[in-house]
Design a protein around this motif. Sequence first.
Motif, PDB file in Angstrom:
ATOM      1  N   ALA B 237       4.912   4.108  29.217  1.00  0.00           N
ATOM      2  CA  ALA B 237       5.192   3.803  27.815  1.00  0.00           C
ATOM      3  C   ALA B 237       6.688   3.901  27.548  1.00  0.00           C
ATOM      4  O   ALA B 237       7.267   3.039  26.885  1.00  0.00           O
ATOM      5  CB  ALA B 237       4.429   4.769  26.907  1.00  0.00           C
ATOM      6  N   ALA B 238       7.338   4.950  28.090  1.00  0.00           N
ATOM      7  CA  ALA B 238       8.772   5.130  27.870  1.00  0.00           C
ATOM      8  C   ALA B 238       9.564   3.995  28.505  1.00  0.00           C
ATOM      9  O   ALA B 238      10.528   3.498  27.925  1.00  0.00           O
ATOM     10  CB  ALA B 238       9.224   6.470  28.461  1.00  0.00           C
ATOM     11  N   ARG B 239       9.118   3.531  29.690  1.00  0.00           N
ATOM     12  CA  ARG B 239       9.809   2.439  30.369  1.00  0.00           C
ATOM     13  C   ARG B 239       9.689   1.149  29.556  1.00  0.00           C
ATOM     14  O   ARG B 239      10.659   0.421  29.360  1.00  0.00           O
ATOM     15  CB  ARG B 239       9.230   2.262  31.775  1.00  0.00           C
ATOM     16  N   ALA B 240       8.466   0.885  29.066  1.00  0.00           N
ATOM     17  CA  ALA B 240       8.248  -0.339  28.275  1.00  0.00           C
ATOM     18  C   ALA B 240       9.046  -0.288  26.979  1.00  0.00           C
ATOM     19  O   ALA B 240       9.714  -1.251  26.598  1.00  0.00           O
ATOM     20  CB  ALA B 240       6.756  -0.500  27.967  1.00  0.00           C
ATOM     21  N   LEU B 241       9.004   0.861  26.288  1.00  0.00           N
ATOM     22  CA  LEU B 241       9.723   0.986  25.019  1.00  0.00           C
ATOM     23  C   LEU B 241      11.225   0.844  25.237  1.00  0.00           C
ATOM     24  O   LEU B 241      11.902   0.114  24.508  1.00  0.00           O
ATOM     25  CB  LEU B 241       9.402   2.333  24.370  1.00  0.00           C
TER      26      LEU B 241
END
Lengths: 210, 286
Positions: B237-241
């Motif tokens: 999620a952090a990578r996508a965001l």
Amino acid sequence: MSDLPDGIQRREFDGQTRLATRGDPVYGEPTDGGWRCWDAGRSKLGAMLEGGMGIDLSSGEGVLYLGAASGTTVSHVADFAGPTYAVEFAPRPMADLLDVAEARNNLFPLLKDARKPDTYSHVVESDLDLLVQDVATRGQARVAVDNARFLGDNGQLLLAIKARSEDVTADPETVFDSVCAELTEAYKITDRQRLDPSHDDHLGVVARKR
Amino acid sequence: MSDQSTDAGWFAGHTADDDLRAAIRTGTADAPTDWPTAAVNAGFADDTDDYYATLQEATIEAAHDAVAERQGADDQQLLHAVRAMDDATRTANELAERCHKWASTQFDDVDSGIDGARDVASREPTDPVEERVVSLADRIDDLAAEADELRGFIKRLAPEVALNLAEMAGPVLAARLISLAGGLDSLAKKPSGTVQVLGAEDALFAHLAGRGSSPKHGIIYTHPAVSGTRPEDRGSAARALAGKLTIAARIDHYSGDFRPEIHDELDDRMATIRARADDGDEESEQ
């Protein structure tokens, strides 16, 4: 092919017959004796006209244009129409639009959000003849329905639907059908046509206010 | 008819010689009407041509002002504002702790924290010691109020500095990212992997020195897309965001357009990541 009003002509540019309006050049388009070429590749409304959709335009009509951006298309609309209200949400394109507006005394630029018509209902007049909409936001049908308040009886909607703005993953045709279904709340659709290849995954819609 | 009435036109209560920019920018109405005729009937304009000329001048000036205001919106001001807000909040909390300890020796039933300090500030001092305690509590109240004012200011300013970033991250997180990067310009030039761990520098350098695992996220942890995702998937999620925030910062810095589709793309990506949790549950049930 739809009848064109006095302010729009088909003229020869570089051996091709293309649409043109009369006014100050805006984006480096070719000109011919005061007539400026309306580039269908850069204008979805231009592509709808070139594509022969059943559009009914007349000189001097009142227009609300949502999603005016830098004013490429709205400059052509203001060349043939009457009072033209141009709504744009982002400040940087608005700076270009202001130059276009200063050269045309019937063009009124408004830095407003088309999803919130209350914020410009105190400026834009009622009973307009034409609503042109080219906004890249989710809920394009909702925007068109909410802005129907500015149209007079039988007023015309010219809408360019961008499939990717509604749902990047869904099939464009599915998106178009669902947007058109929601439009029928306030409009009767008279024509629809894909704007490919000049504008990928866009649908042009012509409708009348119910 | 008055300016406040929601069925009045932008020109209501004005003459054509007034400064009409604010009327265009801040007014509202529930429904449009035939404004040109209404303006002529109200004596605002001589005829509709006169009305349209005044309208064009007012709309162009109003849009000029709004554009200048938004483009003059300065990422450095936002950076100072968010740092000042954090300093004011931290200092107010520290002083509130001191005030609580001191006030407890003078008064009964003193609560801790900012609310406790506000309560002390409202008391009537009866001796020189109480005077000092109440005065200190007063300053804490002011400082906490300033932090709230700064937060409101950041919420207004962030969308003007970076429209897409503020829409995606929320105004305060957008301001923090700009502050950590040192400006919108340098945020726009950072790779998404750096944006992902902005604010986790201690953990990152500890990892690079061979101590500990690499941090999955920095300040973007405060975004619901990360904090609302189950721990196993927070790295994804952090990578996508971070990827989408980087794109948003670049659009804001280099183009300035509002691009709704990038926000939708993030929503789609997050839905895919969160769906893993549902799939996992089904598998474990089988």
